[in-house]
Motif scaffolding. Structure first.
Motif, short mmCIF file in Angstrom:
data_model
loop_
_atom_site.label_atom_id
_atom_site.label_comp_id
_atom_site.label_asym_id
_atom_site.label_seq_id
_atom_site.Cartn_x
_atom_site.Cartn_y
_atom_site.Cartn_z
N TYR A 1 0.85 -1.19 0.00
CA TYR A 1 0.00 0.00 0.00
C TYR A 1 0.88 1.24 0.00
CZ TYR A 1 -2.92 3.79 1.64
OH TYR A 1 -3.53 5.01 1.76
N PHE A 2 0.68 2.10 -1.01
CA PHE A 2 1.43 3.34 -1.16
C PHE A 2 0.50 4.52 -0.95
CE2 PHE A 2 3.88 0.36 -3.60
CZ PHE A 2 5.16 0.85 -3.73
N ASN A 3 0.94 5.50 -0.17
CA ASN A 3 0.41 6.84 -0.36
C ASN A 3 1.02 7.36 -1.65
OD1 ASN A 3 0.99 7.11 3.11
ND2 ASN A 3 -1.02 6.82 2.18
N ASP A 4 0.35 8.33 -2.28
CA ASP A 4 0.89 8.75 -3.58
C ASP A 4 2.17 9.55 -3.47
OD1 ASP A 4 -0.05 11.16 -2.65
OD2 ASP A 4 -1.42 11.55 -4.31
N ASP A 5 2.63 9.84 -2.25
CA ASP A 5 3.89 10.54 -2.08
C ASP A 5 5.03 9.59 -1.70
OD1 ASP A 5 3.16 9.91 0.51
OD2 ASP A 5 3.04 11.98 1.23
N MET A 6 4.81 8.28 -1.86
CA MET A 6 5.84 7.28 -1.62
C MET A 6 6.40 6.79 -2.94
SD MET A 6 4.11 4.94 1.36
CE MET A 6 3.88 5.52 3.03
N PHE A 7 7.71 6.55 -2.98
CA PHE A 7 8.38 6.18 -4.21
C PHE A 7 9.39 5.06 -3.95
CE2 PHE A 7 7.30 10.63 -4.12
CZ PHE A 7 6.71 10.88 -5.35
N ILE A 8 9.56 4.19 -4.94
CA ILE A 8 10.68 3.26 -4.93
C ILE A 8 11.89 4.00 -5.48
CG2 ILE A 8 11.57 1.05 -5.76
CD1 ILE A 8 9.21 0.71 -3.91
N GLY A 9 13.02 3.96 -4.77
CA GLY A 9 14.15 4.80 -5.12
C GLY A 9 15.23 4.14 -5.95
N ARG A 10 15.25 2.82 -6.00
CA ARG A 10 16.23 2.08 -6.79
C ARG A 10 15.70 0.66 -6.93
NH1 ARG A 10 21.35 1.46 -2.56
NH2 ARG A 10 20.19 0.51 -0.83
N PRO A 11 16.30 -0.18 -7.78
CA PRO A 11 15.75 -1.53 -7.93
C PRO A 11 15.69 -2.28 -6.61
CG PRO A 11 17.28 -1.06 -9.71
CD PRO A 11 17.40 0.08 -8.72
N VAL A 12 14.51 -2.78 -6.29
CA VAL A 12 14.31 -3.61 -5.11
C VAL A 12 13.57 -4.87 -5.52
CG1 VAL A 12 14.29 -1.68 -3.47
CG2 VAL A 12 12.15 -2.48 -4.47
N SER A 13 13.74 -5.91 -4.76
CA SER A 13 13.04 -7.16 -5.04
C SER A 13 11.87 -7.30 -4.06
CB SER A 13 14.00 -8.35 -4.85
OG SER A 13 14.24 -8.59 -3.47
N ASP B 1 21.33 12.94 -6.26
CA ASP B 1 22.73 12.61 -6.54
C ASP B 1 23.11 11.23 -6.02
OD1 ASP B 1 23.07 15.05 -7.78
OD2 ASP B 1 23.98 16.01 -6.04
N SER B 2 22.62 10.88 -4.84
CA SER B 2 23.05 9.61 -4.23
C SER B 2 22.28 8.41 -4.77
CB SER B 2 22.90 9.68 -2.71
OG SER B 2 21.54 9.85 -2.34
N ARG B 3 20.98 8.55 -4.94
CA ARG B 3 20.13 7.43 -5.41
C ARG B 3 20.43 6.14 -4.65
NH1 ARG B 3 17.52 8.12 -10.45
NH2 ARG B 3 18.01 10.09 -11.50
N ASP B 4 20.58 6.26 -3.35
CA ASP B 4 20.98 5.11 -2.55
C ASP B 4 19.90 4.66 -1.57
OD1 ASP B 4 21.06 7.25 -0.83
OD2 ASP B 4 23.10 6.88 -0.10
N GLN B 5 18.66 5.13 -1.77
CA GLN B 5 17.57 4.76 -0.87
C GLN B 5 16.62 3.79 -1.57
OE1 GLN B 5 17.57 6.47 2.57
NE2 GLN B 5 19.54 6.21 1.54
N ASP B 6 16.22 2.74 -0.87
CA ASP B 6 15.26 1.80 -1.46
C ASP B 6 13.92 2.48 -1.69
OD1 ASP B 6 17.13 -0.19 -1.42
OD2 ASP B 6 16.26 -1.30 0.25
#
Length: 542
Positions: free
Chosen positions: A353-365, A500-505
């Motif tokens: 379940y996502f609120n519309d302000d939640m995002f996937i930040g990099r490839p996750v399984s 710049d970092s793109r290091d968050q799931d």
């Protein structure tokens, strides 16, 4: 995966066409080789519609086409890295393999590295234009080959981790033996047949519902067609709740609705603003969670103007469809709406379940949210739920958590102390159904609460997660994430660091307190950030 510096790039043609020995490369305006290259990255190729899986598959199909062109038998291996792919060839074909790879990289320069399974750190990739890239190739047990790719706006760089490794398997008697461990076996029958294996066998970023062009079935060996203990084969859906607070029809319904607004935050216009986050959150699934089966967007008879309806994989679910009691409508309370999500027709047992302000930040399984046995993962906050009963000074979040706590203590004799982080909520449909049956009065009261009230539960962000945990269907987890409140003075700097970092799931761009004066300045920053972070449209955009 990172951003691309401002340099000239080229376009790489479809590898299966252009590496085939029989066909010369066509030279159309949109299908040309690189004209210049970056000193920092080497050759980088432009690919419209770029996604990590698309880059991964393009690299694999390029190498497979090269090997097919000279008749070298090969098969896909279930490697231990999810980003890239692995192709196995027999050691006796080494000379032909190296020769055709050299020719392919001469025509379309890329990157090369020698993989030593026993080395403490992986070797850095080297441009195939550099003679040093080939120095150790003749005796390598494993070679990693890639062509770096970027989107037309040069926001993403998908590099060597999305490449394809060529493993040279040694013949020992009647078997071929691998040069390193994989997920299934050390050896296959040397004269065994190739069979087709589902795309999900070769990466945990892939499911049976991932579009075939991104993750086709691959020629492999029967020894790899096993269901491993760590495989996730069950479907996982995604659910959003969304509202367009600028819609005049919706505004009229809200104005006419009867209900007492008890807390300033409950009535804040910021809670109902659509900043187009949903478009980019769905893009984040397309880019970084392509294993999602279906996406459901729950709305009050609204449809985003950018959305192309009727396509497989995404459906609008209206409040009228999911609310058990039509008398509860219209409703403007997210707690009430969330109390009905498990009633979405066709929804999988396991869903995010996502609120519309939640995002996937990099490839996750899916393993980040569920265990292979189906146990959900929840992510407790470092904060604590205030002690004592509900008080008039409580925020809506704290009041709901206190109500959750009271019910769960009565039912299970356990006290919950932590709310949840703003991370997509991994839910079990059955746990929500059972919680509603166990707490029918409190659940119905929340469903009937048109605006946030002191008596609300928070069904998805706390109650259903703890209910699943206390009935053996959820366990605590952790992941790299960022929660960013938009009403901060250094918003531009924080967004830039995240980009710049793109290091968050995952990350959440939350807004409950912005004033009308804040919103225009914030929107310009968000537009630039979201377009740069998620440059590739999803299939559901007009």
């Amino acid at each position: 995966m990172t951003a691309v510096s401002d340099h000239a790039v080229g376009r790489i043609p479809d590898a299966a066409t252009h590496f085939a020995r029989e066909r010369p490369a066509p030279r159309s305006a949109a299908d040309t080789g690189p004209t210049t290259f970056s000193a920092e990255h080497g050759d980088v190729y432009v690919e419209p519609g770029l996604t990590p899986l698309a880059a991964r598959e393009a690299n694999r199909s390029a190498l497979s086409a090269l090997l097919d062109a000279v008749g070298v038998p090969h098969f896909a291996v279930r490697g231990t890295a999810d980003h890239g792919t692995v192709i196995a060839v027999a050691e006796e074909d080494r000379e032909r393999v190296l020769s055709v790879v050299f020719r392919g990289l001469s025509q379309f320069p890329g990157h090369l590295s020698v993989v030593d399974p026993d080395a403490p750190r992986p070797a850095k990739p080297v441009s195939s234009r550099d003679p040093r890239a080939w120095r150790d190739a003749p005796g390598a047990r494993i070679l990693q080959v890639s062509w770096y790719r970027t989107d037309p706006g040069r926001h993403l760089l998908l590099g060597h981790e999305y490449g394809c490794a060529i493993e040279f398997w040694q013949r020992h008697g009647t078997h071929l033996v691998a040069p390193r461990a994989n997920r299934a076996t050390w050896a296959v029958a040397a004269e065994g047949p190739n069979v087709l294996g589902a795309g999900r066998l070769f990466s945990r970023f892939v499911s049976d519902w991932t579009p075939a062009p991104l993750a086709p079935a691959l020629a492999t060996r029967p020894e790899f067609l096993v269901n491993c203990a760590d495989d996730i084969a069950f479907p996982v859906d995604a659910v959003y709740t969304w509202v367009d607070g600028n819609d005049p029809v919706w505004q009229e319904r809200k104005a006419q609705a009867k209900g007492e607004v008890y807390h300033a935050e409950s009535a804040s216009d910021a809670r109902f603003i659509s900043r187009d986050e949903l478009r980019y959150s769905v893009r984040s699934l397309h880019l970084f969670a392509p294993w999602i089966r279906n996406v459901y967007i729950v709305t009050d008879d609204q449809v985003p103007d950018w959305l192309c309806e009727g396509l497989p994989g995404l459906r609008i679910a209206t409040h009228r469809e999911i609310f058990r009691d039509p008398a509860d409508l219209p409703v403007f309370n997210s707690h009430a709406i969330e109390s009905q999500l498990h009633r979405i027709e066709g929804l999988a047992e396991h869903f995010l379940y996502f609120n519309d302000d939640m995002f996937i930040g990099r490839p996750v399984s899916p393993h980040a949210f569920f265990t292979p046995t189906g146990t959900a993962r929840y992510f407790p906050s470092r904060n604590r739920i205030p002690q004592g009963p509900v008080a008039p000074t409580d925020t809506p979040v704290d009041a709901a958590c206190k109500n959750n706590r009271a019910l769960l203590k009565e039912r299970f004799g356990r006290v919950i102390t932590q709310p949840m982080e703003h991370i997509p909520y991994a839910l079990r449909r059955s746990a929500m159904e059972e919680a509603e049956r166990d707490f029918p009065e409190a659940w119905a009261r929340t469903s009937a609460s048109r605006f946030r009230a002191m008596t609300d539960l928070s069904p998805t962000s706390s109650l259903a997660l703890y209910y699943a945990a206390l009935t053996g269907r959820a366990q605590p987890g952790s992941m790299p994430f960022t929660y960013l409140q938009l009403a901060v003075p250094d918003l531009a700097e924080r967004l830039q660091r995240l980009l710049d970092s793109r290091d968050q799931d995952t990350f959440c761009l939350n807004d409950a307190f912005s004033t009308p004066e804040d919103i225009e300045a914030q929107q310009e920053l968000l537009d630039g950030f979201l377009n740069s972070y998620f440059p590739t449209p999803s299939p559901y955009e007009r």
